[in-house]
Design an enzyme around this catalytic site. Structure first.
Site, PDB file in Angstrom:
ATOM      1  N   HIS A 136       4.905   8.691  16.912  1.00  0.00           N
ATOM      2  CA  HIS A 136       4.976   7.997  15.620  1.00  0.00           C
ATOM      3  C   HIS A 136       5.525   8.956  14.555  1.00  0.00           C
ATOM      4  O   HIS A 136       6.398   8.590  13.766  1.00  0.00           O
ATOM      5  CB  HIS A 136       3.578   7.482  15.241  1.00  0.00           C
ATOM      6  CG  HIS A 136       3.492   6.889  13.875  1.00  0.00           C
ATOM      7  ND1 HIS A 136       3.654   5.538  13.631  1.00  0.00           N
ATOM      8  CD2 HIS A 136       3.262   7.456  12.666  1.00  0.00           C
ATOM      9  CE1 HIS A 136       3.524   5.317  12.337  1.00  0.00           C
ATOM     10  NE2 HIS A 136       3.283   6.459  11.723  1.00  0.00           N
ATOM     11  N   GLU A 137       5.036  10.190  14.557  1.00  0.00           N
ATOM     12  CA  GLU A 137       5.488  11.177  13.565  1.00  0.00           C
ATOM     13  C   GLU A 137       6.938  11.589  13.811  1.00  0.00           C
ATOM     14  O   GLU A 137       7.719  11.708  12.870  1.00  0.00           O
ATOM     15  CB  GLU A 137       4.569  12.405  13.580  1.00  0.00           C
ATOM     16  CG  GLU A 137       3.138  12.131  13.130  1.00  0.00           C
ATOM     17  CD  GLU A 137       3.040  11.467  11.767  1.00  0.00           C
ATOM     18  OE1 GLU A 137       3.949  11.652  10.932  1.00  0.00           O
ATOM     19  OE2 GLU A 137       2.062  10.730  11.544  1.00  0.00           O
ATOM     20  N   HIS A 140       9.222   9.038  12.400  1.00  0.00           N
ATOM     21  CA  HIS A 140       9.447   9.155  10.947  1.00  0.00           C
ATOM     22  C   HIS A 140      10.567  10.170  10.667  1.00  0.00           C
ATOM     23  O   HIS A 140      11.414   9.942   9.816  1.00  0.00           O
ATOM     24  CB  HIS A 140       8.174   9.654  10.241  1.00  0.00           C
ATOM     25  CG  HIS A 140       7.166   8.595   9.902  1.00  0.00           C
ATOM     26  ND1 HIS A 140       7.493   7.421   9.262  1.00  0.00           N
ATOM     27  CD2 HIS A 140       5.809   8.559  10.079  1.00  0.00           C
ATOM     28  CE1 HIS A 140       6.381   6.699   9.074  1.00  0.00           C
ATOM     29  NE2 HIS A 140       5.348   7.362   9.562  1.00  0.00           N
ATOM     30  N   GLU A 199       6.243   2.252   8.373  1.00  0.00           N
ATOM     31  CA  GLU A 199       5.171   2.437   9.355  1.00  0.00           C
ATOM     32  C   GLU A 199       5.443   1.628  10.624  1.00  0.00           C
ATOM     33  O   GLU A 199       5.302   2.138  11.735  1.00  0.00           O
ATOM     34  CB  GLU A 199       3.817   2.034   8.759  1.00  0.00           C
ATOM     35  CG  GLU A 199       3.253   3.055   7.790  1.00  0.00           C
ATOM     36  CD  GLU A 199       3.168   4.441   8.389  1.00  0.00           C
ATOM     37  OE1 GLU A 199       2.781   4.583   9.553  1.00  0.00           O
ATOM     38  OE2 GLU A 199       3.525   5.399   7.701  1.00  0.00           O
TER      39      GLU A 199
HETATM   40 ZN   LIG Z   1       3.341   6.880   9.658  1.00  0.00          ZN
END
Ligand SMILES: [Zn+2]
Length: 286
Positions: A136-137, A140, A199
């Site tokens: 997830h990071e 980003h 997100e």
């Molecule tokens: Zn996030």
């Protein structure tokens, strides 16, 4: 030129320039497509600037927050981090560090700087759970959400910045803007949540990365269920990013489950349309 005329000219330039920036942002002169999803994004921050700012801020945060001495966690985070970074295909100077704090959180800064707090490790349970957090990071970073947020800040603040430039120290102003854009407070250590759009995009790209790296992307929804249960039971003052309300955990889990087949197909290089068609024919067959 008379003084009054000079003043008018200077004022016109200081107003016109930021307007041009805003107009450019609307006609999307500086747009690019996000990786994996192909979403159009506003981007007029050079990748090199973003990378440099990310690295500086990351070092400051690490100094402030304190490095973990838990070798098991450090090894695990590095192992999973390297695998996910390789799957991203991005050649940043990746760094995966562990922070000595029981906060249930993790964050990433532009240029491949990822930090995981010790407190989130028990919720991860195993490497698959940790892969959910790290992918997830990494997503980003890969989708340059920090740079996009910075570009949006520049667009929004363009006019105000030019008018305020006489009274404000430019360096201090840029630093504040960067902190806002990356969601880092002036005290550091607190990363504000990204928008819901960012997100959900990071969740989806994260699943694709997991599948590419050989992890089971179905573990992502399971991780979020544990995260939700932990937040409900712990009575924590919800720290941002991993316990953010952007989006609500229920929505997030539902989206992760819904998009799982699409993520697996994307990781295998099957065009999205075909994956959706395959999914619906499967549904009809049942
Ligand atoms: Zn996030």
């Amino acid at each position: 030129m008379p003084t009054a005329a000079k003043r008018i000219l200077a004022t016109s330039i200081s107003i016109a320039l930021p307007i041009l920036v805003v107009v450019a942002s609307f006609v999307c002169v500086s747009c690019q497509n996000a990786p994996v999803t192909g979403r159009r994004q506003l981007m007029f921050v050079p990748k090199s600037n973003e990378t440099e700012m990310g690295a500086t801020t990351f070092n400051q945060i690490m100094k402030e927050e304190g490095e973990s001495t838990n070798q098991h966690y450090i090894d695990m985070v590095n192992r999973v981090g390297r695998r996910i970074a390789a799957a991203s295909g991005e050649t940043y100077d990746w760094e995966f560090r562990v922070i000595a704090s029981d906060v249930k959180n993790a964050f990433a800064l532009p240029g491949g700087k990822v930090a995981v707090y010790e407190g989130i490790m028990p919720i991860c349970q195993d490497e698959e759970g940790l892969a959910t957090v790290i992918s997830h990071e990494v997503a980003h970073v890969m989708a340059r959400h920090g740079g996009e947020r910075l570009s949006q800040q520049y667009a929004v603040n363009g006019i105000g910045m030019a008018i305020g430039k006489l009274t404000q120290n430019a360096q201090e102003r840029d630093r504040k803007l960067m902190e806002q854009a990356y969601g880092v407070t002036s005290k550091f250590g607190v990363i504000l949540p990204y928008s819901r759009k960012h997100e959900l995009e990071a969740d989806y790209i994260g699943m694709v990365l997991m599948a590419k790296a050989g992890y089971d992307p179905a573990a992502a929804a399971d991780f979020w269920e544990r995260m939700t249960a932990s937040a409900a039971g712990g009575g924590d003052a919800t720290p941002p990013e991993f316990l953010s309300t952007h989006p609500s955990d229920d929505r997030r889990i539902a989206e992760l489950r819904r998009r799982l087949p699409e993520a697996i197909a994307a990781a295998q290089g099957v065009p999205e349309g075909e994956a959706v068609a395959a999914k619906s024919s499967e549904a009809t067959a049942r």
